[in-house]
Design a protein around this motif. Structure first.
Motif, PDB file in Angstrom:
ATOM      1  N   ILE A  92       0.442  -1.454   0.317  1.00 29.67           N
ATOM      2  CA  ILE A  92      -0.126  -0.233  -0.596  1.00 29.67           C
ATOM      3  C   ILE A  92       0.722   1.069   0.307  1.00 29.67           C
ATOM      4  N   ALA A  93       0.654   2.526  -0.797  1.00 30.46           N
ATOM      5  CA  ALA A  93       1.413   3.173  -0.466  1.00 30.46           C
ATOM      6  C   ALA A  93       0.595   4.431  -0.053  1.00 30.46           C
ATOM      7  N   LEU A  94       1.167   5.632   0.820  1.00 25.79           N
ATOM      8  CA  LEU A  94       0.529   6.983   0.719  1.00 25.79           C
ATOM      9  C   LEU A  94       1.564   7.747   0.581  1.00 25.79           C
ATOM     10  N   ILE A 108       1.959   8.246  -9.506  1.00 23.26           N
ATOM     11  CA  ILE A 108      -0.098   7.517  -8.867  1.00 23.26           C
ATOM     12  C   ILE A 108      -0.915   6.374 -10.153  1.00 23.26           C
ATOM     13  N   ALA A 109       0.612   7.252 -11.787  1.00 21.07           N
ATOM     14  CA  ALA A 109      -0.153   5.656 -12.889  1.00 21.07           C
ATOM     15  C   ALA A 109       1.188   4.976 -12.603  1.00 21.07           C
ATOM     16  N   LEU A 110       1.755   4.908 -12.212  1.00 21.90           N
ATOM     17  CA  LEU A 110       3.154   3.987 -12.151  1.00 21.90           C
ATOM     18  C   LEU A 110       2.564   2.834 -10.574  1.00 21.90           C
ATOM     19  N   LEU A 111       1.849   3.594  -9.698  1.00 24.80           N
ATOM     20  CA  LEU A 111       1.450   2.388  -8.848  1.00 24.80           C
ATOM     21  C   LEU A 111      -0.223   1.673  -9.071  1.00 24.80           C
ATOM     22  N   GLU A 112      -0.624   2.544 -10.111  1.00 25.51           N
ATOM     23  CA  GLU A 112      -1.951   2.085 -10.785  1.00 25.51           C
ATOM     24  C   GLU A 112      -1.321   1.143 -11.630  1.00 25.51           C
ATOM     25  N   GLU A 113      -0.210   0.902 -12.146  1.00 24.79           N
ATOM     26  CA  GLU A 113       0.363   0.076 -12.884  1.00 24.79           C
ATOM     27  C   GLU A 113      -0.181  -1.279 -12.936  1.00 24.79           C
ATOM     28  N   LYS A 114       1.209  -1.253 -11.021  1.00 26.18           N
ATOM     29  CA  LYS A 114       1.681  -2.043 -10.898  1.00 26.18           C
ATOM     30  C   LYS A 114       0.649  -2.716  -9.599  1.00 26.18           C
ATOM     31  N   ALA A 135      -7.405  20.618  -0.732  1.00 26.41           N
ATOM     32  CA  ALA A 135      -7.728  19.256  -1.603  1.00 26.41           C
ATOM     33  C   ALA A 135      -8.597  18.821  -2.609  1.00 26.41           C
ATOM     34  N   LYS A 136      -9.827  19.868  -2.990  1.00 29.47           N
ATOM     35  CA  LYS A 136     -10.806  20.151  -3.871  1.00 29.47           C
ATOM     36  C   LYS A 136      -9.755  20.159  -5.550  1.00 29.47           C
ATOM     37  N   ARG A 137      -9.043  21.037  -5.398  1.00 28.48           N
ATOM     38  CA  ARG A 137      -8.000  20.811  -6.259  1.00 28.48           C
ATOM     39  C   ARG A 137      -7.472  19.247  -6.813  1.00 28.48           C
ATOM     40  N   ILE A 138      -6.615  19.194  -6.058  1.00 26.19           N
ATOM     41  CA  ILE A 138      -6.251  17.986  -5.837  1.00 26.19           C
ATOM     42  C   ILE A 138      -7.118  16.257  -6.349  1.00 26.19           C
ATOM     43  N   GLU A 139      -9.155  16.698  -6.058  1.00 25.63           N
ATOM     44  CA  GLU A 139      -9.060  15.828  -6.014  1.00 25.63           C
ATOM     45  C   GLU A 139      -9.880  16.168  -7.429  1.00 25.63           C
ATOM     46  N   GLU A 140     -10.113  17.319  -8.553  1.00 27.01           N
ATOM     47  CA  GLU A 140     -10.180  18.053  -9.133  1.00 27.01           C
ATOM     48  C   GLU A 140      -9.209  17.487 -10.766  1.00 27.01           C
ATOM     49  N   VAL A 141      -8.284  16.954  -9.858  1.00 27.31           N
ATOM     50  CA  VAL A 141      -7.038  16.794 -11.152  1.00 27.31           C
ATOM     51  C   VAL A 141      -6.777  15.291 -11.235  1.00 27.31           C
ATOM     52  N   SER A 142      -6.866  14.669 -10.203  1.00 27.38           N
ATOM     53  CA  SER A 142      -6.523  13.325  -9.876  1.00 27.38           C
ATOM     54  C   SER A 142      -7.415  12.103  -9.864  1.00 27.38           C
ATOM     55  N   GLY A 143      -9.264  12.720  -9.274  1.00 28.55           N
ATOM     56  CA  GLY A 143      -9.856  11.687  -9.060  1.00 28.55           C
ATOM     57  C   GLY A 143     -10.159  11.559  -7.840  1.00 28.55           C
ATOM     58  N   LYS A 144      -8.651  11.308  -7.392  1.00 30.24           N
ATOM     59  CA  LYS A 144      -9.357  10.850  -5.837  1.00 30.24           C
ATOM     60  C   LYS A 144      -9.635  11.720  -4.680  1.00 30.24           C
TER      61      LYS A 144
END
Length: 397
Positions: A92-94, A108-114, A135-144
């Motif tokens: 698990i990655a934090l 994020i893409a690398l972790l999802e690939e793995k 936090a809202k900006r992070i969610e908008e960009v990453s979807g998380k």
């Protein structure tokens, strides 16, 4: 706290982020100790730092504090490479984020690939600024949606713990060494050669862990050295249900065992416990197609001083060359070293990997599979070379 649990059997949690994002402070908050060096100077953490810890509701964990992935210069590139290597064993990655997410998105893409579950964290919410807007900006960009945390004030730590529990792999901690090979009351004989590779005054880790599981499962465990096998079998009132031996003496034990006794090895057991036993056994057939022009890579999980009859450096290469020819090229890597490009090799042979966690081994297997390279392990390879692979017992769980 069960800090005597082997690191290989702990949940590996890596903390990733830019320099000075608060990774070290967060690991201190998570462990409740001053484990990692904290400084306002970016780049204080220069190598991955590991801390074993017990967390309520999760169990034994191993936190990995990594260097910032925005490090610069030649040394910075080397540190980033070590961070990349750390992801190979990460369950698990934090990921500590910045609002612009410019450098976090590729990770994020690398972790999802793995196939590594990731928890996004916005740290340092105690500092001036609109944390909700960030936090809202992070969610908008990453979807998380990130967790809002102040490591300095120990705020948001419980939310991280809950997120880790939710992200736990479904089968984490369910694997057993012996699988369905034994049941309560079964008589099991462990044949353990005490040669130059055996540490003086103690057993090697796979032997210790296997013996402990036998006791936990209320089996009747008996042990002997190879030369004492005939006398031990004669002394027993009944044939063992299972005989577990060192792979190096597979053929010797097979020729002496009672017909009704199942036979396996510590390395074969760990092939299923740590890796993909089906890929390992299917890949062993590649040995029959090796030629003097082939290349084989042997991968050891631990690093140690070479011994006169070292299995990875001496015995296994000798067995392969006896079958294929002296010109066969056999390379060896140890520890975390593992080529990104495996295509020059016809076969990869991994050790039992008792020092690696399951995620680390499965990462290697998936890498080999994607590159179309066969991969097996010591025990499976030796059983194949001894002509008894179809006669040994392999756990299905």
């Amino acid at each position: 706290m069960r800090n005597n649990v082997s690191a290989a059997n702990r949940l590996h949690i890596a903390l990733l982020g830019r320099r000075n994002s608060g990774k070290s402070s967060l690991i201190n908050a998570l462990t409740g100790q001053d484990t990692a060096l904290v400084s306002d100077t970016p780049g204080t953490t220069t190598d991955p730092v590991q801390k074993a810890m017990e967390i309520h509701g999760i169990g034994p964990c191993l936190f990995i504090d990594t260097p910032g992935f925005d490090d610069e210069g030649a040394l910075g590139s080397m540190r980033i490479e070590r961070t990349l290597k750390a992801t190979a064993k990460t369950d698990i990655a934090l990921l500590l984020c910045q609002p612009d997410m410019e450098q976090e998105l590729p990770w994020i893409a690398l972790l999802e690939e793995k196939n590594i579950p990731v928890v996004l964290i916005l740290n340092k919410t105690d500092l001036p600024g609109d944390a909700q807007a960030a936090a809202k900006r992070i969610e908008e960009v990453s979807g998380k949606r990130p967790l809002l945390v102040s490591a300095r004030r120990r705020e948001g730590i419980e939310e991280i713990r809950q997120a880790i529990i939710e992200k736990l792999p479904l089968d984490f901690g369910e694997q057993t060494i012996l699988g369905d090979l034994v049941s309560e009351g079964d008589l099991v004989l462990l044949v353990m050669p005490q040669d130059t590779q055996a540490p003086k005054g103690r057993l090697i880790l796979p032997q210790v862990q296997t013996l402990r599981e036998l006791l936990d499962r209320r089996c009747l465990a008996m042990s002997c050295t190879t030369d004492q096998l005939p006398a031990t079998l004669q002394a027993l009132s009944r044939a063992p249900k299972l005989i577990i031996t060192d792979s190096q003496v597979f053929k010797t034990v097979y020729e002496q065992k009672p017909e009704e006794s199942l036979l396996t090895s510590f390395s074969v057991l760990f092939a299923a416990y740590k890796g993909d036993i089906h890929y390992y056994t299917a890949s062993a057939s590649v040995i029959a197609r090796l030629t003097p022009a082939s290349r084989v890579l042997i991968a050891e999980a631990c690093t140690h001083a070479p011994l006169s009859e070292d299995i990875g450096r001496v015995k296994l290469p000798r067995l392969l060359r006896q079958r294929v020819g002296e010109a066969l090229q056999v390379d060896l890597v140890a520890g975390a070293d593992f080529p990104q490009d495996l295509t020059p090799y016809d076969l990869v042979i991994q050790c039992g990997a008792c020092m690696f966690n399951r995620k680390h081994v499965l990462t290697r297997i998936e890498q080999a599979r994607k590159q179309g390279v066969a991969m097996t392990n010591y025990g499976i390879a030796i059983a194949y070379l001894s002509g008894i692979l179809d006669k040994i017992s392999i756990s299905s769980t």
